[in-house]
Design a protein around this motif. Structure first.
Motif, PDB file in Angstrom:
ATOM      1  N   PHE A  29      51.085 -47.015  65.650  1.00 46.25           N
ATOM      2  CA  PHE A  29      51.125 -47.474  64.181  1.00 46.25           C
ATOM      3  C   PHE A  29      50.772 -49.005  63.919  1.00 46.25           C
ATOM      4  O   PHE A  29      51.548 -49.785  64.509  1.00 46.25           O
ATOM      5  CB  PHE A  29      52.429 -46.972  63.665  1.00 46.25           C
ATOM      6  CG  PHE A  29      52.670 -47.219  62.225  1.00 46.25           C
ATOM      7  CD1 PHE A  29      52.156 -46.459  61.271  1.00 46.25           C
ATOM      8  CD2 PHE A  29      53.495 -48.316  62.055  1.00 46.25           C
ATOM      9  CE1 PHE A  29      52.196 -46.843  59.928  1.00 46.25           C
ATOM     10  CE2 PHE A  29      54.024 -48.482  60.377  1.00 46.25           C
ATOM     11  CZ  PHE A  29      53.193 -47.778  59.569  1.00 46.25           C
ATOM     12  N   PRO A  31      50.875 -51.160  60.597  1.00 48.54           N
ATOM     13  CA  PRO A  31      51.364 -51.241  59.352  1.00 48.54           C
ATOM     14  C   PRO A  31      50.311 -51.680  58.289  1.00 48.54           C
ATOM     15  O   PRO A  31      50.112 -51.444  57.279  1.00 48.54           O
ATOM     16  CB  PRO A  31      52.522 -52.065  58.992  1.00 48.54           C
ATOM     17  CG  PRO A  31      52.958 -52.311  60.539  1.00 48.54           C
ATOM     18  CD  PRO A  31      51.554 -51.960  61.609  1.00 48.54           C
ATOM     19  N   PRO A 109      58.496 -46.528  69.272  1.00 44.59           N
ATOM     20  CA  PRO A 109      59.166 -47.722  69.146  1.00 44.59           C
ATOM     21  C   PRO A 109      60.733 -47.261  68.882  1.00 44.59           C
ATOM     22  O   PRO A 109      60.959 -46.226  68.568  1.00 44.59           O
ATOM     23  CB  PRO A 109      58.532 -48.237  67.908  1.00 44.59           C
ATOM     24  CG  PRO A 109      57.774 -47.287  67.263  1.00 44.59           C
ATOM     25  CD  PRO A 109      57.279 -45.912  68.404  1.00 44.59           C
ATOM     26  N   MET A 110      61.451 -48.318  69.102  1.00 46.24           N
ATOM     27  CA  MET A 110      62.930 -48.298  68.990  1.00 46.24           C
ATOM     28  C   MET A 110      63.322 -47.809  67.439  1.00 46.24           C
ATOM     29  O   MET A 110      62.960 -48.693  66.631  1.00 46.24           O
ATOM     30  CB  MET A 110      63.606 -49.284  69.379  1.00 46.24           C
ATOM     31  CG  MET A 110      63.962 -49.594  70.875  1.00 46.24           C
ATOM     32  SD  MET A 110      65.370 -50.655  71.177  1.00 46.24           S
ATOM     33  CE  MET A 110      64.443 -52.561  70.550  1.00 46.24           C
ATOM     34  N   ASN A 111      64.221 -46.857  67.531  1.00 47.97           N
ATOM     35  CA  ASN A 111      64.490 -46.524  65.980  1.00 47.97           C
ATOM     36  C   ASN A 111      65.513 -47.731  65.464  1.00 47.97           C
ATOM     37  O   ASN A 111      66.013 -48.533  66.118  1.00 47.97           O
ATOM     38  CB  ASN A 111      65.494 -45.460  66.171  1.00 47.97           C
ATOM     39  CG  ASN A 111      64.775 -44.056  66.473  1.00 47.97           C
ATOM     40  OD1 ASN A 111      63.620 -44.082  66.086  1.00 47.97           O
ATOM     41  ND2 ASN A 111      65.556 -43.118  66.831  1.00 47.97           N
ATOM     42  N   ASN A 112      65.227 -47.540  64.057  1.00 45.64           N
ATOM     43  CA  ASN A 112      66.179 -48.708  63.357  1.00 45.64           C
ATOM     44  C   ASN A 112      65.814 -49.993  63.310  1.00 45.64           C
ATOM     45  O   ASN A 112      66.420 -50.706  62.919  1.00 45.64           O
ATOM     46  CB  ASN A 112      67.659 -48.385  63.486  1.00 45.64           C
ATOM     47  CG  ASN A 112      68.111 -47.273  63.519  1.00 45.64           C
ATOM     48  OD1 ASN A 112      67.762 -46.414  62.801  1.00 45.64           O
ATOM     49  ND2 ASN A 112      69.297 -46.761  64.215  1.00 45.64           N
ATOM     50  N   PHE A 113      64.566 -50.294  63.816  1.00 43.65           N
ATOM     51  CA  PHE A 113      64.022 -51.736  63.736  1.00 43.65           C
ATOM     52  C   PHE A 113      62.592 -51.519  63.130  1.00 43.65           C
ATOM     53  O   PHE A 113      61.912 -50.595  63.635  1.00 43.65           O
ATOM     54  CB  PHE A 113      63.863 -52.299  65.067  1.00 43.65           C
ATOM     55  CG  PHE A 113      65.178 -52.547  65.994  1.00 43.65           C
ATOM     56  CD1 PHE A 113      65.548 -53.800  65.672  1.00 43.65           C
ATOM     57  CD2 PHE A 113      65.796 -51.833  66.821  1.00 43.65           C
ATOM     58  CE1 PHE A 113      66.794 -54.100  66.061  1.00 43.65           C
ATOM     59  CE2 PHE A 113      67.051 -52.099  67.359  1.00 43.65           C
ATOM     60  CZ  PHE A 113      67.441 -53.345  67.305  1.00 43.65           C
ATOM     61  N   PRO A 114      62.162 -52.360  62.241  1.00 37.54           N
ATOM     62  CA  PRO A 114      60.920 -52.201  61.532  1.00 37.54           C
ATOM     63  C   PRO A 114      59.750 -52.337  62.413  1.00 37.54           C
ATOM     64  O   PRO A 114      59.961 -53.216  63.593  1.00 37.54           O
ATOM     65  CB  PRO A 114      60.903 -53.406  60.715  1.00 37.54           C
ATOM     66  CG  PRO A 114      62.071 -53.696  60.707  1.00 37.54           C
ATOM     67  CD  PRO A 114      62.845 -53.364  61.618  1.00 37.54           C
ATOM     68  N   ILE A 115      58.623 -51.593  62.574  1.00 38.88           N
ATOM     69  CA  ILE A 115      57.541 -51.658  63.346  1.00 38.88           C
ATOM     70  C   ILE A 115      56.678 -53.012  63.121  1.00 38.88           C
ATOM     71  O   ILE A 115      56.209 -53.037  61.971  1.00 38.88           O
ATOM     72  CB  ILE A 115      56.956 -50.478  63.317  1.00 38.88           C
ATOM     73  CG1 ILE A 115      57.586 -49.390  63.971  1.00 38.88           C
ATOM     74  CG2 ILE A 115      55.668 -50.653  64.310  1.00 38.88           C
ATOM     75  CD1 ILE A 115      57.249 -47.945  63.716  1.00 38.88           C
ATOM     76  N   VAL A 121      58.760 -53.937  68.049  1.00 31.73           N
ATOM     77  CA  VAL A 121      59.364 -53.815  66.619  1.00 31.73           C
ATOM     78  C   VAL A 121      60.116 -55.290  66.562  1.00 31.73           C
ATOM     79  O   VAL A 121      60.147 -56.077  67.379  1.00 31.73           O
ATOM     80  CB  VAL A 121      60.591 -52.805  66.899  1.00 31.73           C
ATOM     81  CG1 VAL A 121      60.112 -51.478  67.230  1.00 31.73           C
ATOM     82  CG2 VAL A 121      61.608 -52.985  68.135  1.00 31.73           C
ATOM     83  N   SER A 177      69.611 -49.275  68.090  1.00 31.81           N
ATOM     84  CA  SER A 177      68.808 -48.296  67.946  1.00 31.81           C
ATOM     85  C   SER A 177      69.390 -46.996  67.981  1.00 31.81           C
ATOM     86  O   SER A 177      69.146 -46.168  67.137  1.00 31.81           O
ATOM     87  CB  SER A 177      67.605 -48.444  69.068  1.00 31.81           C
ATOM     88  OG  SER A 177      66.797 -47.180  68.790  1.00 31.81           O
ATOM     89  N   ALA A 183      71.603 -46.110  61.507  1.00 27.94           N
ATOM     90  CA  ALA A 183      70.568 -45.300  61.012  1.00 27.94           C
ATOM     91  C   ALA A 183      70.533 -45.172  59.544  1.00 27.94           C
ATOM     92  O   ALA A 183      69.529 -44.778  58.885  1.00 27.94           O
ATOM     93  CB  ALA A 183      70.732 -43.871  61.772  1.00 27.94           C
ATOM     94  N   SER A 186      71.552 -50.004  56.438  1.00 23.96           N
ATOM     95  CA  SER A 186      70.679 -51.098  56.888  1.00 23.96           C
ATOM     96  C   SER A 186      71.387 -52.609  56.841  1.00 23.96           C
ATOM     97  O   SER A 186      70.997 -53.461  57.425  1.00 23.96           O
ATOM     98  CB  SER A 186      69.421 -51.383  55.755  1.00 23.96           C
ATOM     99  OG  SER A 186      69.804 -51.538  54.756  1.00 23.96           O
TER     100      SER A 186
END
Lengths: 256, 144
Positions: A29, A31, A109-115, A121, A177, A183, A186
């Motif tokens: 991905f 952005p 990519p690790m969840n809960n972090f913007p890519i 991340v 994460s 989750a 924020s």
């Protein structure tokens, strides 16, 4: 001479050895150019000792140089290569392909972090929260104006045991994460920063307990932790954030 | 920033309890039973308020609970309240730092002390006692 021949035979056998293969499904991905995430398949050979990071670097160097990932030490010390491996947050350098026990490995990519891109991340917010909780010894005489009158802040071994476990944090972000509160909220400080707050609160050289407790006593602070315990389950260094957070809350509730 | 870039696992992280041990399942059950009990509480207030419309209305409302469906719902309520109460005590103690182990140098493979056997046994006991309470409730309701 025989020894040399034998060595060459070994080399030849090594070259002819058929290695097992594994299919990597890697999330891609960007952005800037992409509207949604897509998965691309890469088939790679691996050795018994190969880690997921070894395989990703092999893919990057030999198959697809455009793959973006973050890594540094390759020995679970820097906390750079956190990613979702078959749905669970883990360090790529600390996860052997063999131990995943699957012919297909899904990397996200690790969840809960913007890519930022692909598997890299943005950890800015985690570091900001970490900094907010003053991760250093606070005391009025911590600055040493005159070396002739200065003294070392002595500490006995039992006092070190109170915090040394929490000082092992490598700031990889795996705990943030997996946290179910992170989750959906924020603004939550997160298990990483809360654990570091306890690391300094439990250090008997520190005098900043009141300051830190005031920061975490917030609607997006420590009260949002519901003791699901998954942070401790995924920590690659045995820090046990769930324990630190409950101890920290014990101070606010008057149990400690 | 679109949802892919934000990369938040969102509410599906609450809904999937698998893969992180019994503690995450307990967290999930605690949420589900909490929401269930809240819904029951609202229905219960509506049910008991029917007495304001007289004895006939109250008896009509009571008849609804005397059906097979009513008994099953009450059985589920008994199970939810038992689990929520027992696991709630474990969590309250844990929130005070009680029963979560002692800090110390961790050894590989780094089994977290906060998820010790005492905590696990409390969760299994909460699930087991909830099941027993449901069976006991069913026995009383269905044998009438």
């Amino acid at each position: 001479m025989a020894a040399v021949k034998s060595n060459e035979d070994n080399k030849s056998n090594f070259r002819n050895k058929t290695l097992p293969t594994v299919l990597f499904k890697i999330a891609r991905f960007n952005p800037v150019t992409d509207l949604r995430m897509k998965f691309i398949d890469y088939k790679v050979e691996y050795e018994n000792w190969s880690t997921v990071l070894d395989a990703l670097l092999m893919i990057k160097h030999k198959i697809d140089p455009s793959l973006a990932l973050r890594y540094s030490c390759r020995q679970a010390s820097c906390g750079s290569c956190g990613m979702m491996i078959n749905g669970k947050p883990r360090l790529a350098c600390f996860t052997k392909i063999n131990e995943v026990k699957s012919d297909v490995i899904r990397i996200e990519p690790m969840n809960n972090f913007p890519i930022i891109r692909d598997l890299a991340v943005d950890l800015t917010k985690m570091f900001r929260n970490h900094k907010k909780l003053k991760p250093y010894i606070i005391r009025s005489d911590s600055e040493i104006p005159d070396f002739s009158t200065s003294k070392e802040f002595l500490q006995d071994p039992d006092s070190i045991e109170q915090y040394i476990q929490f000082a092992n944090c490598i700031k990889c972000g795996l705990c943030n994460s997996v946290c179910p509160t992170m989750a959906t909220d924020s603004s939550f400080i997160g298990p990483q920063a809360l654990t570091q707050a306890y690391r300094y609160v439990s250090d008997n050289r520190d005098k900043g307990k009141k300051t830190r407790l005031k920061i975490i006593d917030d609607k997006h602070g420590i009260w949002r932790c519901h003791f699901a315990g998954s942070c401790s389950k995924v920590c690659p260094k045995g820090v046990d954030p769930a324990m630190a957070i409950q101890f920290l809350r014990g101070y606010l509730l008057g149990f400690r | 920033m679109n949802k892919f870039q934000k990369n938040r696992s969102g509410i599906k992280s609450w809904l999937n309890p698998w893969g992180y041990g019994i503690e995450r399942i307990a967290y999930w059950l605690m949420r589900i039973t909490g929401i269930g009990l809240l819904i029951y509480f609202i229905i219960h207030i509506y049910e008991t308020s029917s007495i304001l419309d007289g004895k006939a209305a109250w008896n009509k409302m009571l008849e609804l609970t005397q059906t097979t469906e009513g008994h099953i719902i009450l059985m589920i309520v008994i199970g939810m309240s038992t689990f929520h109460a027992i696991n709630g005590i474990r969590i309250m103690l844990g929130h005070g730092g009680i029963g979560v182990g002692k800090p110390g140098r961790p050894d590989y493979p780094y089994l977290p002390k906060s998820q010790n056997m005492k905590n696990k046994l409390c969760i299994y006991a909460a699930i087991g006692l909830a099941a027993l309470a449901m069976l006991y409730g069913a026995e009383i309701m269905f044998s009438e």
